[in-house]
Design an enzyme around this catalytic site. Structure first.
Site, PDB file in Angstrom:
ATOM      1  N   CYS A   1       0.919  -1.278   0.004  1.00  0.00           N
ATOM      2  CA  CYS A   1      -0.023  -0.157  -0.084  1.00  0.00           C
ATOM      3  C   CYS A   1       0.904   1.460  -0.050  1.00  0.00           C
ATOM      4  O   CYS A   1       1.742   1.372  -1.110  1.00  0.00           O
ATOM      5  CB  CYS A   1      -1.017  -0.058   1.120  1.00  0.00           C
TER       6      CYS A   1
ATOM      7  N   HIS B   1      -3.739  -5.119  -0.176  1.00  0.00           N
ATOM      8  CA  HIS B   1      -3.551  -5.751   1.166  1.00  0.00           C
ATOM      9  C   HIS B   1      -3.899  -7.262   1.121  1.00  0.00           C
ATOM     10  O   HIS B   1      -4.895  -7.514   1.237  1.00  0.00           O
ATOM     11  CB  HIS B   1      -4.372  -5.022   2.328  1.00  0.00           C
TER      12      HIS B   1
ATOM     13  N   GLU C   1      -2.305  -9.176   3.603  1.00  0.00           N
ATOM     14  CA  GLU C   1      -1.818  -9.365   5.102  1.00  0.00           C
ATOM     15  C   GLU C   1      -2.864  -9.374   6.130  1.00  0.00           C
ATOM     16  O   GLU C   1      -2.701  -9.744   7.224  1.00  0.00           O
ATOM     17  CB  GLU C   1      -0.597  -8.532   5.336  1.00  0.00           C
TER      18      GLU C   1
END
Length: 226
Positions: free
Chosen positions: A84, A168, A170
């Site tokens: 990001c 994202h 994660e």
């Protein structure tokens, strides 16, 4: 070297599932909160630069230091993963433009398409599902290869040992819930974002995102011999 330098830029944006995967493989995480702590000397197996609400274009000293770190790691062929904001800092560090996109992407999206023969997304079906939370985007730096894209944005690129992903993978449930709660007032001002819908989609979509995280992680380790 078995330490992974994790540059954290926001209190609520930690390494999440990626951190757990790294630790389960025996890596030690050297987590630095960049707003408050000085970046250490670069003596690590890899670097991860995480996200935050700030823009890569903000005139902030710690963000400039992170761009220098990205260039240093890349110059030493140390693997760097920017997520990001981290990917936007990476793009800017390599001379590309970072700018506000036409729409914010927030929530689960299943329109990320692989754009090259890179092994980093091997085993991930195209298009694939990710979690987004960004308004800025980037051009692809010169001498970099675009790895993934969506209808609106460049989504991932690689320049040598540096890999930037705008999305994202994660995230976990707790992270998403904390972001939605913390940003509730701001989200209420965006008519095309429905926080309740995002929350309701977690059971269906989060397992796929986390499976993509595991696959990408294995590929990243293999690509850079970690």
């Amino acid at each position: 070297m078995s330490d992974i330098l994790v540059v954290q830029n926001a209190r609520l944006e930690g390494p999440g599932e990626l951190g757990r995967l790294l630790e389960s493989d025996g890596f030690r995480l050297d987590v630095v909160f960049a707003k408050k702590e000085k970046l250490p000397s670069l003596d690590h197996s890899a670097v991860v630069v995480l996200g935050a609400p700030e823009s890569a274009n903000d005139n902030l000293e710690y963000l400039k230091n992170e761009m220098s770190l990205i260039r240093e790691a890349s110059g030493k062929d140390i693997p760097v993963l920017g997520i990001c904001l981290g990917s936007q800092l990476m793009a800017k560090a390599f001379g590309a433009n970072v700018f506000s996109g036409p729409m914010k992407e927030i929530g689960f999206y299943d329109d990320i398409r692989v754009d090259s023969a890179s092994n980093l997304f091997r085993g991930i079906q195209s298009p694939f599902t990710v979690f987004h939370w960004h308004g800025d985007t980037f051009d692809i730096p010169k001498n970099a290869t675009r790895l993934a894209y969506s209808g609106l944005y460049n989504q991932a690129f690689q320049a040598g040992s540096a890999v930037g992903v705008q999305f994202h993978l994660e995230v976990d449930r707790e992270t998403i819930l904390s972001w939605l709660e913390n940003a509730a007032d701001d989200l209420a001002k965006i008519p095309y974002i429905d926080p309740k819908s995002i929350q309701n989609q977690m059971d269906q979509n989060l397992p796929g995102v986390q499976n993509n995280m595991r696959t990408f992680y294995r590929n990243f380790k293999s690509e850079f011999n970690l």
